[in-house]
Design a protein around this motif. Structure first.
Motif, short mmCIF file in Angstrom:
data_model
loop_
_atom_site.label_atom_id
_atom_site.label_comp_id
_atom_site.label_asym_id
_atom_site.label_seq_id
_atom_site.Cartn_x
_atom_site.Cartn_y
_atom_site.Cartn_z
N ASP A 35 7.14 -5.15 -0.46
CA ASP A 35 5.93 -5.60 0.23
C ASP A 35 4.76 -4.70 -0.14
OD1 ASP A 35 3.98 -6.55 1.93
OD2 ASP A 35 5.22 -6.49 3.75
N GLY A 36 4.23 -4.92 -1.33
CA GLY A 36 3.14 -4.09 -1.81
C GLY A 36 1.90 -4.14 -0.94
N GLU A 37 1.64 -5.29 -0.32
CA GLU A 37 0.45 -5.41 0.52
C GLU A 37 0.54 -4.52 1.76
OE1 GLU A 37 -3.29 -6.84 1.83
OE2 GLU A 37 -2.29 -6.66 -0.10
N SER A 38 1.72 -4.46 2.40
CA SER A 38 1.89 -3.59 3.56
C SER A 38 1.77 -2.13 3.16
CB SER A 38 3.26 -3.84 4.21
OG SER A 38 3.29 -5.09 4.86
N ASP A 90 -4.22 2.80 3.19
CA ASP A 90 -5.65 2.79 3.53
C ASP A 90 -5.90 3.32 4.94
OD1 ASP A 90 -6.15 1.74 1.06
OD2 ASP A 90 -6.54 -0.31 1.75
N ARG A 93 -0.12 -0.98 0.75
CA ARG A 93 -1.56 -0.73 0.54
C ARG A 93 -2.28 -0.57 1.87
NH1 ARG A 93 -6.08 -3.10 1.08
NH2 ARG A 93 -5.14 -5.06 1.76
N ILE A 94 -1.98 -1.45 2.83
CA ILE A 94 -2.64 -1.37 4.14
C ILE A 94 -2.33 -0.04 4.82
CG2 ILE A 94 -2.63 -2.36 6.46
CD1 ILE A 94 -2.18 -5.10 5.14
N LEU A 128 7.39 -0.61 -2.31
CA LEU A 128 6.33 -1.21 -3.11
C LEU A 128 6.78 -2.55 -3.69
CD1 LEU A 128 3.47 -0.25 -3.79
CD2 LEU A 128 4.36 0.65 -5.94
#
Length: 293
Positions: free
Chosen positions: A22-25, A31, A27-28, A19
């Motif tokens: 690379d928090g965006e990865s 999802d 999250r993806i 987290l």
């Protein structure tokens, strides 16, 4: 071979370092998994103890680790020590800076591709090295350890091991390993001190490959070249002309001698004076993309 083309019940364990890295990865991946699985439970353990509790209480859910090589190794080690590895199929979405082992095993790069493989991939049974202190090795193991590596060098090192050992098993894309025994291993957090030639006895299935009278530059073990066996390579110290490496294959490898350290996966362990590694054939069930041999 189990396939997972239908929705599944997942336990998604997010390693805190992923987290932060690379928090965006993260999250993806979360999802994609939530959209594709019948039921998804997401956990963010705060430390190793909570990580272990979450994994132990997974019930019938299939665990999915979002993290780096250290998180993967931690998960496999916990399952092995709980004697639950044989009955558990593990999935991973690699996120972080140290990912060489995950990629060498065949787990896709990229959050979407890895998450899709979790949902649609197939279980592959991989060999592990298990040592006599109940430690496990998934990827590269060598003596003496390389000096401290950058994350990019970690990935390149694991990839080079994959290229060396994966000819017969492309889905495994082999991993490099090396060995040790005696006192319980102590993880080394400080920089590894410079090491010179080592005097080690290396035995493969009880047969001595090299003895203490022959200094060696490096020892490595590559599992997976033949199912249920490891390929051992010893590089003697070169004086003048380069000495040819000594090679053998076997199920058990014992290394002994003066105090030495070894690099296994993303960590350095030691010093120890003796260690035995045994190949556990098909010990790890890992979900990988379909189409890998």
């Amino acid at each position: 071979m189990a396939t997972f083309a239908t929705p599944d019940q997942l336990l998604v364990i997010i390693d805190p370092t992923a987290l932060r890295a690379d928090g965006e990865s993260v999250r993806i991946a979360k999802d994609v998994l939530s959209a594709g699985a019948a039921s998804t439970k997401v956990c963010l353990p705060e430390g190793p103890e909570e990580f272990a509790r979450v994994l132990a209480r997974r019930g019938s859910r299939r665990p999915v680790v979002i993290g780096d090589d250290r998180a993967l190794t931690r998960t496999v080690s916990l399952l092995h020590r709980q004697r639950e590895l044989a009955g558990c199929v593990l999935s991973m979405v690699p996120v972080g800076t140290v990912l060489g082992v995950a990629h060498a095993l065949g787990i896709p790069t990229g959050a979407v591709a890895a998450a899709r493989a979790v949902l649609d991939g197939a279980e592959r049974r991989l060999d592990l090295l298990v040592d006599d202190s109940d430690g496990v090795v998934l990827g590269a193991l060598r003596i003496p350890p390389l000096q401290q590596l950058t994350p990019q060098e970690e990935t390149a090192e694991a990839a080079s091991g994959a290229a060396a050992g994966g000819a017969g098993r492309p889905w495994l894309q082999s991993l490099v390993r090396t060995l040790v025994h005696s006192r319980p291993p102590r993880p080394v957090s400080a920089p590894v001190p410079p090491t010179g030639p080592a005097r080690l006895r290396v035995e493969v299935d009880g047969v001595t490959l090299v003895d203490l009278d022959q200094p060696v530059e490096a020892v490595s073990v590559i599992p997976g070249a033949v199912s249920g066996a490891a390929e051992v390579v010893v590089r003697p110290l070169s004086v003048g002309a380069e000495a040819a490496p000594l090679e053998a294959r076997g199920r058990t490898v014992t290394v002994s001698g003066s105090d030495f350290r070894y690099r296994a996966d993303a960590s350095v362990t030691g010093p120890v004076r003796r260690r035995t590694w045994t190949v556990r054939e098909g010990a790890l069930g890992l979900v990988l993309p379909t189409g890998r041999g």
